[in-house]
Design a protein around this motif. Structure first.
Motif, mmCIF file in Angstrom:
data_model
loop_
_atom_site.group_PDB
_atom_site.id
_atom_site.type_symbol
_atom_site.label_atom_id
_atom_site.label_comp_id
_atom_site.label_asym_id
_atom_site.label_seq_id
_atom_site.Cartn_x
_atom_site.Cartn_y
_atom_site.Cartn_z
ATOM 1 N N VAL A 76 -57.971 50.534 31.161
ATOM 2 C CA VAL A 76 -57.851 49.509 30.074
ATOM 3 C C VAL A 76 -58.547 48.354 30.509
ATOM 4 O O VAL A 76 -58.101 47.767 31.584
ATOM 5 N N ALA B 201 -62.808 46.871 30.552
ATOM 6 C CA ALA B 201 -64.110 47.074 31.329
ATOM 7 C C ALA B 201 -64.735 45.758 32.301
ATOM 8 O O ALA B 201 -65.922 45.584 32.605
ATOM 9 N N LEU C 29 -64.242 43.516 36.070
ATOM 10 C CA LEU C 29 -64.412 43.774 37.441
ATOM 11 C C LEU C 29 -63.426 44.615 37.899
ATOM 12 O O LEU C 29 -63.615 45.764 38.647
ATOM 13 N N ALA C 30 -62.103 44.527 37.495
ATOM 14 C CA ALA C 30 -61.156 45.395 38.030
ATOM 15 C C ALA C 30 -61.234 46.657 37.430
ATOM 16 O O ALA C 30 -61.240 47.665 38.430
ATOM 17 N N GLY D 260 -68.110 44.523 31.484
ATOM 18 C CA GLY D 260 -68.355 43.208 32.283
ATOM 19 C C GLY D 260 -67.215 42.302 32.042
ATOM 20 O O GLY D 260 -66.977 41.349 33.007
ATOM 21 N N GLY D 261 -66.196 42.395 31.154
ATOM 22 C CA GLY D 261 -65.157 41.376 30.996
ATOM 23 C C GLY D 261 -65.886 39.881 31.145
ATOM 24 O O GLY D 261 -66.694 40.037 30.354
ATOM 25 N N TYR E 289 -69.134 33.985 28.803
ATOM 26 C CA TYR E 289 -67.574 33.307 28.825
ATOM 27 C C TYR E 289 -67.799 32.289 30.330
ATOM 28 O O TYR E 289 -66.734 32.492 30.940
ATOM 29 N N TYR F 230 -56.431 49.404 23.398
ATOM 30 C CA TYR F 230 -55.583 50.312 23.956
ATOM 31 C C TYR F 230 -54.363 50.401 23.052
ATOM 32 O O TYR F 230 -54.103 51.636 22.966
ATOM 33 N N GLY G 8 -55.340 44.201 31.591
ATOM 34 C CA GLY G 8 -55.294 42.944 30.430
ATOM 35 C C GLY G 8 -54.124 42.168 30.793
ATOM 36 O O GLY G 8 -53.352 42.333 32.038
ATOM 37 N N GLU H 165 -48.380 40.784 27.730
ATOM 38 C CA GLU H 165 -48.803 41.927 26.389
ATOM 39 C C GLU H 165 -48.472 43.155 26.672
ATOM 40 O O GLU H 165 -47.738 43.538 25.749
ATOM 41 N N LEU I 54 -60.904 28.215 26.643
ATOM 42 C CA LEU I 54 -61.907 27.597 26.466
ATOM 43 C C LEU I 54 -62.729 27.948 25.339
ATOM 44 O O LEU I 54 -62.820 29.159 24.877
ATOM 45 N N PHE J 81 -66.701 27.707 24.256
ATOM 46 C CA PHE J 81 -67.897 27.286 24.435
ATOM 47 C C PHE J 81 -69.013 27.058 23.572
ATOM 48 O O PHE J 81 -69.229 27.750 22.626
ATOM 49 N N GLU K 289 -68.382 23.110 27.671
ATOM 50 C CA GLU K 289 -66.919 23.727 27.695
ATOM 51 C C GLU K 289 -65.708 23.032 27.503
ATOM 52 O O GLU K 289 -65.710 21.549 27.785
HETATM 53 C C1 LIG Z 1 -65.017 30.024 32.637
HETATM 54 C C2 LIG Z 1 -64.761 30.942 33.783
HETATM 55 C C3 LIG Z 1 -65.466 30.938 34.845
HETATM 56 C C4 LIG Z 1 -65.376 31.556 36.159
HETATM 57 N N1 LIG Z 1 -66.111 31.513 37.085
HETATM 58 C C5 LIG Z 1 -66.158 32.262 38.199
HETATM 59 C C6 LIG Z 1 -67.016 32.323 39.321
HETATM 60 O O1 LIG Z 1 -67.822 31.478 39.114
HETATM 61 N N2 LIG Z 1 -66.856 33.369 40.263
HETATM 62 C C7 LIG Z 1 -65.784 33.949 40.351
HETATM 63 O O2 LIG Z 1 -65.632 34.791 41.176
HETATM 64 N N3 LIG Z 1 -64.917 34.158 39.340
HETATM 65 C C8 LIG Z 1 -64.870 33.395 38.105
HETATM 66 N N4 LIG Z 1 -64.214 33.492 37.008
HETATM 67 C C9 LIG Z 1 -63.197 34.562 37.157
HETATM 68 C C10 LIG Z 1 -63.575 35.787 36.731
HETATM 69 O O3 LIG Z 1 -64.057 35.776 35.419
HETATM 70 C C11 LIG Z 1 -62.522 36.741 36.797
HETATM 71 O O4 LIG Z 1 -61.903 36.895 38.368
HETATM 72 C C12 LIG Z 1 -62.723 38.284 36.572
HETATM 73 O O5 LIG Z 1 -63.465 38.437 35.355
HETATM 74 C C13 LIG Z 1 -61.433 39.143 36.563
HETATM 75 O O6 LIG Z 1 -61.691 40.508 36.261
HETATM 76 P P1 LIG Z 1 -60.584 41.273 35.458
HETATM 77 O O7 LIG Z 1 -61.364 42.614 35.229
HETATM 78 O O8 LIG Z 1 -59.468 41.166 36.155
HETATM 79 O O9 LIG Z 1 -60.751 40.710 34.047
HETATM 80 P P2 LIG Z 1 -61.372 40.325 32.820
HETATM 81 O O10 LIG Z 1 -63.070 40.151 33.273
HETATM 82 O O11 LIG Z 1 -60.673 39.571 31.778
HETATM 83 O O12 LIG Z 1 -61.464 41.682 32.167
HETATM 84 C C14 LIG Z 1 -60.470 42.276 31.574
HETATM 85 C C15 LIG Z 1 -60.935 43.087 30.229
HETATM 86 O O13 LIG Z 1 -59.624 43.876 29.658
HETATM 87 C C16 LIG Z 1 -60.026 43.876 28.349
HETATM 88 N N5 LIG Z 1 -59.060 44.139 27.733
HETATM 89 C C17 LIG Z 1 -57.615 43.374 27.802
HETATM 90 N N6 LIG Z 1 -56.618 43.807 26.943
HETATM 91 C C18 LIG Z 1 -57.317 45.219 26.413
HETATM 92 C C19 LIG Z 1 -56.488 46.032 25.428
HETATM 93 N N7 LIG Z 1 -55.480 46.103 25.006
HETATM 94 N N8 LIG Z 1 -57.439 47.073 25.212
HETATM 95 C C20 LIG Z 1 -58.683 47.272 25.709
HETATM 96 N N9 LIG Z 1 -59.260 46.310 26.462
HETATM 97 C C21 LIG Z 1 -58.561 45.052 26.785
HETATM 98 C C22 LIG Z 1 -60.575 42.593 28.144
HETATM 99 O O14 LIG Z 1 -61.221 42.537 26.884
HETATM 100 C C23 LIG Z 1 -61.374 42.358 29.249
HETATM 101 O O15 LIG Z 1 -62.829 42.678 29.055
HETATM 102 C C24 LIG Z 1 -64.273 32.608 36.059
HETATM 103 C C25 LIG Z 1 -63.337 32.664 34.841
HETATM 104 C C26 LIG Z 1 -63.589 31.806 33.766
HETATM 105 C C27 LIG Z 1 -62.859 32.075 32.603
#
Ligand SMILES: Cc1cc2nc3c(=O)[nH]c(=O)nc-3n(C[C@H](O)[C@H](O)[C@H](O)COP(=O)(O)OP(=O)(O)OC[C@H]3O[C@@H](n4cnc5c(N)ncnc54)[C@H](O)[C@@H]3O)c2cc1C
Length: 345
Positions: free
Chosen positions: A8, A10, A12-13, A39-40, A56, A217, A233, A237, A251, A253, A299
């Motif tokens: 659930v 797409a 980084l994680a 790409g989240g 974002y 999801y 996510g 939730e 934020l 934008f 921002e």
């Molecule tokens: C403004 C900002 C600037 C940042 N700058 C940096 C930086 O310069 N360098 C850095 O290393 N990090 C930075 N970060 C942090 C970085 O964005 C996160 O560490 C990274 O995106 C985490 O990845 P993730 O996969 O855990 O989460 P996310 O990128 O949030 O991905 C999670 C995904 O799950 C999806 N999702 C959630 N719930 C559901 C559901 N119920 N059903 C289907 N899909 C769902 C969401 O839509 C999202 O696409 C920044 C963050 C922000 C907000």
């Protein structure tokens, strides 16, 4: 067909785990993503003027881990990049994190590093115990610099005074006595040469990986057959907010295309004291793109919207620990072939 994993999210994680499980364990993966793209929060795209922007907020790649750098290098080439930020304080643009040049410019002085250390020692407030964000800053650089650089920025960013936030918020921002203008000091700093989204596309381009965009999801969980689930996510939730909501800051934008090749004197300018926005980013510095126009992003922190920053206060960490304990129970006991989620935050 039964998927080995339902992932659930797409971001980084989710993307890294899907790629590893598909390529290293030959698992069949379905990723569901509620947004219209992969790409989240690191997603980037070309705007209507053809300028590559980060939807974002600015994302800069930095790590001290060679393993992480080498892993991602399978999916992208890199553009060398060292991030720099200026703060607009008292009508002057000075480097942040605070360094020797910041202080000399701000106060019209000509200190050397040793003298700057003495200066900080003379203005720093002694604190018995460091608890809040205010404590950590005033104990290092004194109250005046705290007021100029940190207090109002933190209030805008978090909607709370630094005295109400955990020390972790400002502990991340170092203070330097040298002239190092870089925002980060990690060993590996770079930007994906063709952008993050292209890097994600390559990561997910595997015959074992299927991606469903525009799919929440919670709307499909009962209709998709899978053995294990990886949920990336928000954890509150997932558990139906049973211990209450975990407070997040969000934020808004605002993007502006400007009819000039370069608009700002640095990739990011922070506005701790003036205006409603906290910072402005000019993406072309990050991406290295050549274009007759440029795109700026402002921002505006707010309390509603996508959950970006968990609000670091003791009561929120306690609530998070309760959710984490549920998570561990599921991991330890499993659930016999049906969903076995673990939050990756
Ligand atoms: C403004 C900002 C600037 C940042 N700058 C940096 C930086 O310069 N360098 C850095 O290393 N990090 C930075 N970060 C942090 C970085 O964005 C996160 O560490 C990274 O995106 C985490 O990845 P993730 O996969 O855990 O989460 P996310 O990128 O949030 O991905 C999670 C995904 O799950 C999806 N999702 C959630 N719930 C559901 C559901 N119920 N059903 C289907 N899909 C769902 C969401 O839509 C999202 O696409 C920044 C963050 C922000 C907000």
């Amino acid at each position: 067909m039964i998927f080995d994993y339902l992932v659930v999210g797409a971001g980084l994680a989710g993307s890294v785990l899907a790629e590893r499980l598909a390529s290293q364990r030959n698992k069949k993966i379905l990723i569901v993503e509620k947004r219209t793209h992969i790409g989240g929060n690191a997603y980037d795209h070309y705007n209507n003027d053809g300028i590559l922007v980060h939807k974002y907020g600015p994302h800069i790649f930095h790590t001290n881990s060679l393993q992480v750098f080498e892993y991602l290098s399978q999916f992208t080439e890199w553009r060398p990049y060292q991030h720099r930020v200026l703060a607009n304080v008292d009508g002057q643009l000075v480097p942040i994190p605070i360094n020797l040049d910041t202080i000399n410019t701000l106060y019209g002085m000509n200190l050397n590093s040793f003298q700057l250390e003495q200066f900080f020692a003379s203005v720093a407030e002694r604190k018995e115990c460091i608890r809040t964000s205010e404590d950590i800053v005033v104990s290092k650089v004194g109250r005046e610099l705290y007021e100029k650089f940190f207090r109002n920025y933190t209030r805008k960013q978090w909607g709370l005074d630094p005295s109400e936030l955990d020390a972790t918020v400002t502990a991340r921002v170092p203070t330097r006595t040298n002239q190092d203008h870089r925002y980060f000091t990690d060993k590996y700093q770079a930007m994906p040469l063709y952008g993050y989204t292209q890097m994600f596309e390559k990561m997910l381009r595997h015959e074992n990986i299927n991606v469903m965009l525009n799919t929440d999801y919670y709307e499909v969980e009962r209709s998709i057959p899978y053995r294990e689930m990886i949920y990336t996510g928000p954890i509150d939730e997932y558990f139906d907010f049973r211990f209450g909501r975990l407070p997040y800051r969000s934020l808004e934008f605002e993007f502006k295309t400007v009819n000039t090749p370069v608009a700002l004197p640095a990739p990011v300018v922070n506005y701790p004291n003036d205006y409603e926005y906290t910072r402005v980013t000019e993406f072309k510095y990050l991406t290295g793109q050549e274009h007759a126009k440029t795109s700026l992003m402002y921002e505006y922190p707010c309390g509603v919207g996508d959950p970006y920053y968990p609000v670091p206060r003791p009561e929120n960490s306690e609530r998070y620990k309760k959710y984490k304990a549920c998570d561990l129970q599921i991991l330890q006991h499993g659930s016999g072939g049906s969903a076995s989620p673990y939050g990756v935050q």
